[in-house]
Structure formats: C-alpha cells, structure tokens
Design a protein around this motif. Structure first.
Motif, mmCIF file in Angstrom:
data_model
loop_
_atom_site.group_PDB
_atom_site.id
_atom_site.type_symbol
_atom_site.label_atom_id
_atom_site.label_comp_id
_atom_site.label_asym_id
_atom_site.label_seq_id
_atom_site.Cartn_x
_atom_site.Cartn_y
_atom_site.Cartn_z
ATOM 1 N N UNK A 173 3.733 4.331 -6.644
ATOM 2 C CA UNK A 173 3.462 5.130 -5.457
ATOM 3 C C UNK A 173 3.205 4.233 -4.253
ATOM 4 N N UNK A 174 3.459 4.741 -3.073
ATOM 5 C CA UNK A 174 3.306 3.956 -1.854
ATOM 6 C C UNK A 174 1.830 3.701 -1.598
ATOM 7 N N UNK A 175 1.482 2.410 -1.366
ATOM 8 C CA UNK A 175 0.125 2.046 -0.989
ATOM 9 C C UNK A 175 -0.902 2.113 -2.099
ATOM 10 N N UNK A 176 -0.466 2.207 -3.355
ATOM 11 C CA UNK A 176 -1.430 2.316 -4.451
ATOM 12 C C UNK A 176 -1.581 1.021 -5.231
ATOM 13 N N UNK A 177 -0.838 -0.014 -4.897
ATOM 14 C CA UNK A 177 -0.907 -1.240 -5.684
ATOM 15 C C UNK A 177 -0.639 -2.458 -4.798
ATOM 16 N N UNK A 178 -1.040 -3.621 -5.316
ATOM 17 C CA UNK A 178 -0.768 -4.904 -4.664
ATOM 18 C C UNK A 178 -0.486 -5.929 -5.753
ATOM 19 N N UNK A 179 0.341 -6.906 -5.421
ATOM 20 C CA UNK A 179 0.700 -7.962 -6.360
ATOM 21 C C UNK A 179 0.186 -9.305 -5.858
ATOM 22 N N UNK A 180 -0.282 -10.135 -6.795
ATOM 23 C CA UNK A 180 -0.794 -11.458 -6.466
ATOM 24 C C UNK A 180 -0.269 -12.469 -7.480
ATOM 25 N N UNK A 181 -0.372 -13.754 -7.112
ATOM 26 C CA UNK A 181 -0.035 -14.863 -8.010
ATOM 27 C C UNK A 181 1.368 -14.705 -8.588
ATOM 28 N N UNK A 182 2.347 -14.582 -7.688
ATOM 29 C CA UNK A 182 3.754 -14.467 -8.099
ATOM 30 C C UNK A 182 3.998 -13.330 -9.073
ATOM 31 N N UNK A 183 3.277 -12.237 -8.860
ATOM 32 C CA UNK A 183 3.500 -11.049 -9.677
ATOM 33 C C UNK A 183 2.703 -10.995 -10.957
#
Length: 283
Positions: A173-183
């Motif tokens: 969903x839009x705006x419900x998640x974030x990715x860090x450390x190259x995924x």
C-alpha cells in the motif's frame, strides 16, 4: 597426426581467425552447463578444439575428423563431455569454475571460426532468516497500531539481492512501508486490520531464489496479561539491580584489599619486639 593438427589449428587461429563473442552462460554449483558450438552456414567442421582461457589456459576437448577426445589434464578432467555436434558439456560445476572459454573450428576449406563464451557459476541461495523488531510506542502513536521492523538476512554470497512482498497482494500500500539497508530491513505500520497479513522476504541471485514468510502482528504488543511485564519494565528493574550488585562486589573487593594491607603493616610493627629476648641480671 593429432598433435600436428592441433598446432595447425592454433596457427590458423592467429592468421585467419573469424572471432565471435558469445553470450554469458549462467549456472549454479552442482549443475551442468552446455556450451553450444555455433557454426556459420555452410561451415563443415573438420577439426575443433575447446579451451579454457581464464583464469588458466587449459586444453579441454578436441575433435579431429570426427574423433572426440576429452582426456586432457585440466580442472575439468572427468567433468567434460564433447557431444557429436561439438557442444561441450561441463559438470557438475564447482564454485571455482567461472571463467572464459573458446572453441576453435576449421572447416574442410581451411577457414577458421572461433567462438568465445563466459561461464558464471553461482552458489544456490540459502533459505533466509527474518527477525521482527517492535518499536516502543510513543505518545503520538494511534491506539491499536504497531510499528515493526523486519530484518532479513542470508549468508554472504555473491550478487545477492533482497526484496519484500505482501502475501496476497501485487504491491504494498502507498505510504505504509519503508526500506533500509539495500532492502534488507522493512519498516511497517500495522493496525488491527493487518493481524493476519503475512510478509515474505525474497533473497535471490541470477540463478536461484528462496524466501521466508512471517506474520509480524503476532509479535506486536497485545494487551498484556495480568502479572505480565513488558521487556521495557524488565530492563528498568534488572539494570539497576545489576549495577548495585557490581558496585557492591567492587566495594567488598576494595575493602578486603585495604584490610589485608593494614594487617601486614601491623605484623611488621610487632615483629621486632618478639625477635629480641628479655635479658635480666641474676643476683
């Protein structure tokens, strides 16, 4: 005869070579790979030779007037098979088998055709592991919500990539998640509607992939049962007690050390009096 033909092939390669660079061939450890010998139209092969060019130059297989030979001393000895169409099969592959290979062919008219290919051998991707971390809720966090961090990890192998997917959905969903450390790390904001939602970490390289699926809401802070303490409450009790016990141990050790020094000093002062006997005059 065969030796003379081999030297002739190498000489013709230098003088009359028509080189063709082939595509990269990808495979994984334990599999076999087939290197196809492509021939131009009307090219009737009389002699052919397969070689490893890099990381070491080695003779792998030859064909002279239809006689196939692969018993050459190389790292592929016993793992090379030359087919009747002059394609070379190598396997089972090992981790150090990546490299550049070439086939040199001479037709009945004396024309020379050379083809170069590259093999890239990868390890099979192992099953990854996922850890779920729960953020401590703040005053501004809405009720019945949970901020989670999913950390995905696999052993360090070459050219590995991480990706995430929500099971049963084409995309997040839009705006419900974030990715860090190259995924590798996925941050999610969950609500009651997400209690049964599962997320999968997909680990892949160019030849294989694997995944693991978790339901993060199961790790979120549900209403604590009576008598149950959160990890935050436990830390508030355990850490101060540990510090007090450490300080008490240091104090006892220091007191014992000082007491020992004082005892030794007192002994030194008394010793001279006991060493000299009492002498009295006898009438």
């Amino acid at each position: 005869m065969a030796k003379g033909s081999l030297w002739s092939l190498l000489l013709w390669e230098a003088l009359l070579r028509i080189a063709v660079t082939g595509a990269q061939v990808l495979s994984k450890v334990g599999d076999s790979v087939l290197l196809a010998a492509e021939q131009p139209p009307g090219f009737q092969v009389r002699e052919a030779i397969w070689r490893s060019l890099w990381p070491s130059e080695e003779l792998l297989a030859t064909s002279f007037w239809g006689s196939l030979e692969t018993l050459y001393h190389s790292r592929f000895l016993g793992r090379a098979q030359l087919h009747s169409n002059l394609s070379l099969e190598l396997g089972p592959l090992q981790a150090g088998d990546s490299g550049n290979f070439s086939v040199l062919m001479v037709d009945t008219g004396g024309r020379v055709w050379t083809q170069t290919l590259q093999i890239k051998v990868y390890d099979a991707v192992p099953r990854p592991m996922v850890q779920v971390f729960i953020a401590v809720p703040g005053d501004a966090q809405p009720p019945n919500t949970c901020q989670v961090f999913l950390s995905c990890w696999a052993p360090n192998i070459s050219d590995i990539t991480y990706s995430w997917r929500q099971e049963g959905m084409m995309d997040f969903g839009v705006g419900t998640h974030s990715l860090f450390t190259n995924g590798q790390v996925l941050s999610l904001s969950l609500g009651l509607r997400d209690k049964d939602v599962a997320y999968s970490c997909v680990v892949s390289n160019p030849v294989s992939s694997d995944l693991v699926t978790v339901t993060p809401w199961e790790s979120c802070h549900h209403e604590a049962a009576p008598g149950t303490a959160s990890y935050k409450d436990v830390l508030l009790v355990v850490v101060p007690i540990s510090l007090l016990l450490l300080l008490a141990g240091v104090f006892v050790w220091h007191s014992g050390l000082c007491s020992g020094k004082k005892k030794n000093a007192h002994t030194d002062e008394v010793a001279p009096e006991t060493e000299n006997p009492l002498v009295q005059d006898v009438p």
